[in-house]
Design an enzyme around this catalytic site. Structure first.
Site, PDB file in Angstrom:
ATOM      1  N   GLY A 124       0.840  -1.190   0.000  1.00 19.12           N
ATOM      2  CA  GLY A 124       0.000   0.000   0.000  1.00 19.12           C
ATOM      3  C   GLY A 124       0.873   1.236   0.000  1.00 19.12           C
ATOM      4  N   CYS A 125       0.404   2.277   0.619  1.00 17.25           N
ATOM      5  CA  CYS A 125       1.144   3.538   0.677  1.00 17.25           C
ATOM      6  C   CYS A 125       2.533   3.312   1.258  1.00 17.25           C
ATOM      7  CB  CYS A 125       0.374   4.539   1.537  1.00 17.25           C
ATOM      8  SG  CYS A 125       1.257   6.084   1.804  1.00 17.25           S
ATOM      9  N   PHE A 126       3.554   3.726   0.530  1.00 21.74           N
ATOM     10  CA  PHE A 126       4.919   3.457   1.006  1.00 21.74           C
ATOM     11  C   PHE A 126       5.278   4.227   2.261  1.00 21.74           C
ATOM     12  CE2 PHE A 126       6.322   5.907  -3.074  1.00 21.74           C
ATOM     13  CZ  PHE A 126       5.915   7.126  -2.568  1.00 21.74           C
ATOM     14  N   TRP A 127       4.595   5.295   2.547  1.00 24.51           N
ATOM     15  CA  TRP A 127       4.877   6.029   3.788  1.00 24.51           C
ATOM     16  C   TRP A 127       4.727   5.115   5.005  1.00 24.51           C
ATOM     17  CZ3 TRP A 127       1.106  10.722   2.994  1.00 24.51           C
ATOM     18  CH2 TRP A 127       1.594  11.545   1.960  1.00 24.51           C
TER      19      TRP A 127
END
Length: 176
Positions: free
Chosen positions: A12-15
């Site tokens: 998902g979101c790499f953050w």
């Protein structure tokens, strides 16, 4: 000192995929970026359309003599909903799918084994759809994405709270 290796994970979101792996012995770096697509040097604006074929990923440089690849896999799975093939949590689209990108035959075997074990565990009633794919060209994301949680802690915290990721992790991955 053994030779450093790379591990690449899409969750998902790499953050949100940086913090589980940082500041552990044997981890030498974590870079947010893109892989698996069909255009060279993609930008975030291009990737977020879902039309480039890229995944948002983290590429981890690690010393396998200090931190085994199996341990990375053990940290990876509980950050994801491995049954969702449409993205992760509030982030929808092909760029947010889950995947493990292997860099050598041993990683491939270990990733496949971990997926089989997860499927057999009975933890989820739906099939495990996380793909196990060969690593391809990795493109680092723009600088403002690197260590985003440290550069923009307030926005990161708000985004993570709104995403539903932590609630899913708490309700599906708590150790019994």
């Amino acid at each position: 000192m053994s030779e450093l290796q790379k591990a690449t994970f899409a969750g998902g979101c790499f953050w949100c995929m940086v913090t589980p792996f940082e500041e552990l012995p044997g981890i030498h770096g974590i870079v947010s970026g893109y892989t698996g697509g069909h255009i060279k040097n993609p930008t975030y604006e291009q990737v977020k359309t879902g039309n480039t074929g890229h995944y948002e990923v983290v590429e981890i440089t690690f010393d396998p003599s200090l931190f085994a690849y199996e341990k990375l896999l053990e940290l990876y799975w509980p950050q994801t909903d491995p049954t969702d093939d449409g993205g992760q949590f509030q982030d929808r689209g092909t760029q947010y799918r889950t995947a493990i990108f292997y860099h050598n035959e041993e990683q491939q075997e270990l990733a496949l084994q971990s997926k089989v074990e997860l499927a057999a565990s009975g933890r989820f009633t739906q099939p495990i759809v996380t793909e196990i794919l060969p690593a391809s060209v990795f493109y680092p994301a723009e600088e403002y994405h690197q260590d985003y949680h440290k550069k923009n802690p307030k926005h990161y915290k708000e985004d993570r709270e709104q995403s539903g990721r932590d609630e899913f992790i708490d309700s599906n991955w708590q150790q019994s």
